[in-house]
Enzyme design. Structure first.
Site, mmCIF file in Angstrom:
data_model
loop_
_atom_site.group_PDB
_atom_site.id
_atom_site.type_symbol
_atom_site.label_atom_id
_atom_site.label_comp_id
_atom_site.label_asym_id
_atom_site.label_seq_id
_atom_site.Cartn_x
_atom_site.Cartn_y
_atom_site.Cartn_z
ATOM 1 N N ARG A 87 4.622 4.916 -10.235
ATOM 2 C CA ARG A 87 5.196 6.258 -10.290
ATOM 3 C C ARG A 87 5.296 6.810 -8.878
ATOM 4 N NH1 ARG A 87 0.306 7.897 -12.875
ATOM 5 N NH2 ARG A 87 0.975 10.070 -12.719
ATOM 6 N N LYS A 136 0.458 8.839 18.988
ATOM 7 C CA LYS A 136 -0.151 8.838 17.668
ATOM 8 C C LYS A 136 -1.604 8.406 17.747
ATOM 9 C CE LYS A 136 0.453 7.338 12.905
ATOM 10 N NZ LYS A 136 1.227 6.521 11.949
ATOM 11 N N GLU A 153 -9.643 1.285 9.822
ATOM 12 C CA GLU A 153 -8.938 0.821 11.013
ATOM 13 C C GLU A 153 -9.576 1.365 12.294
ATOM 14 O OE1 GLU A 153 -4.391 0.056 9.690
ATOM 15 O OE2 GLU A 153 -5.007 2.155 9.555
ATOM 16 N N ASN A 198 -8.141 17.125 6.847
ATOM 17 C CA ASN A 198 -7.901 17.312 8.275
ATOM 18 C C ASN A 198 -8.224 18.716 8.770
ATOM 19 O OD1 ASN A 198 -6.924 14.737 7.983
ATOM 20 N ND2 ASN A 198 -4.820 15.203 8.582
ATOM 21 N N GLY A 238 0.828 -1.202 0.000
ATOM 22 C CA GLY A 238 0.000 0.000 0.000
ATOM 23 C C GLY A 238 0.858 1.245 0.000
ATOM 24 N N ALA A 271 1.933 9.752 3.045
ATOM 25 C CA ALA A 271 1.946 9.217 1.685
ATOM 26 C C ALA A 271 0.522 8.844 1.290
ATOM 27 C CB ALA A 271 2.854 8.003 1.580
ATOM 28 N N ASN A 301 -4.779 10.270 16.073
ATOM 29 C CA ASN A 301 -5.659 9.570 15.132
ATOM 30 C C ASN A 301 -7.099 9.530 15.626
ATOM 31 O OD1 ASN A 301 -3.618 9.044 13.314
ATOM 32 N ND2 ASN A 301 -3.242 6.970 14.026
#
Length: 297
Positions: free
Chosen positions: A40, A178, A262, A196, A8, A122, A182
């Site tokens: 790419r 984190k 998730e 966000n 991913g 990413a 999240n």
């Protein structure tokens, strides 16, 4: 060689960043042999390039394995390939939230299991295009006893990527930091279908964020993660939301593409932790249930 299980966005970022020839993707048992994976790659400060990464072959013995699957897929993915991995090779987990890391460590306590917390950004706006949306930091630490001796070597190997890597003996604390961010950003972006930076202007956010932060504060204290006031947690969440204002969270991206989110390992993990610790978590429960209704679970 560094092997990557999970092709991913995050897996492809590491493959593009590590030296060519020293990295390979791990095929799942259900995946037949195939040509090298080509895609790419566009960095925020560089030209577009074509990345070509081979698949791990029988007989290859990677010195480090990065697992970049979704949290809910992690145990099953590792189960499918663990017998072909050298017993002494560290397995590094890059999952969001909490729960999956402990599950892997509990299942393979004799293996060197590391966990990583990263703020690298990413995304894949197109199936064959990976965009490195923003640089960050990655912290690496042990989840099992055998992993304690592997931290420095693993960090050294990852530094060949040019990304910022740091050893962290208390990785659970980093994962919690984190998790808080999240939990305070991702479900809102998914429910509101916004980047966000736009969550703070919504009625849903304004009506629930203070109570959410109180729940987070109580859970951190009850689980031995120190004293953090609700006001301090809200400030941290909103600072990150502003600094990543244009970013699309992974949870929103999953919903938009019809994938399982998730949420069970973020706000859902906090709900279960609250049950175990006797801490009420109605806002986390509400966010979990509403996100679950958006995508297949």
């Amino acid at each position: 060689m560094i092997a990557i299980l999970g092709a991913g966005s995050l897996g492809r970022l590491w493959a593009a960043s590590l030296p060519a020839g020293g990295v390979a993707f791990v095929p799942r048992p259900s995946e037949p042999p195939k040509a090298d994976l080509r895609y790419r790659f566009r960095s925020f400060d560089g030209p577009e390039a074509v990345i070509q990464v081979p698949w791990l072959e029988a007989g290859d013995n990677p010195e480090l394995v990065l697992v970049t699957t979704k949290a809910g897929d992690t145990c099953q993915a590792i189960t499918g390939v663990v017998e072909r991995l050298p017993a002494k090779s560290p397995i590094m987990l890059f999952q969001n939230g909490l729960g999956s890391q402990q599950a892997v460590a509990d299942r393979w306590p004799g293996r060197p299991i590391l966990a990583a917390s990263t703020t690298e950004g990413a995304n894949r706006p197109e199936p064959d295009l990976l965009v490195h949306a923003g640089t960050g930091d990655t912290w690496v630490g042990p989840m099992t006893k055998p992993a304690r001796a592997c931290i420095d070597e693993a960090v050294t190997r990852l530094k060949a990527s040019g990304l910022a890597i740091h050893p962290e003996r208390n990785i659970l604390s980093r994962l919690w930091q984190k998790l808080v961010i999240n939990a305070g950003i991702n479900p809102y972006t998914a429910l509101l279908n916004c980047p966000n930076g736009e969550i703070s202007g919504s009625a849903l956010y304004q009506q629930t964020i203070d109570d959410l932060c109180r729940e987070l504060s109580e859970l951190m204290r009850a689980s031995g993660q120190g004293e953090q006031t609700p006001e301090a947690l809200r400030h941290r969440i909103e600072t990150v939301a502003r600094n990543t204002a244009r970013n699309t969270s992974s949870m929103r991206a999953d919903v938009l593409k019809g994938r399982t989110t998730e949420i069970d390992f973020i706000n859902g993990y906090l709900v279960q932790l609250g049950i175990n610790l006797g801490v009420r978590t109605p806002v986390n429960q509400m966010l979990t249930e509403r996100v679950q209704q958006l995508s297949p679970q």
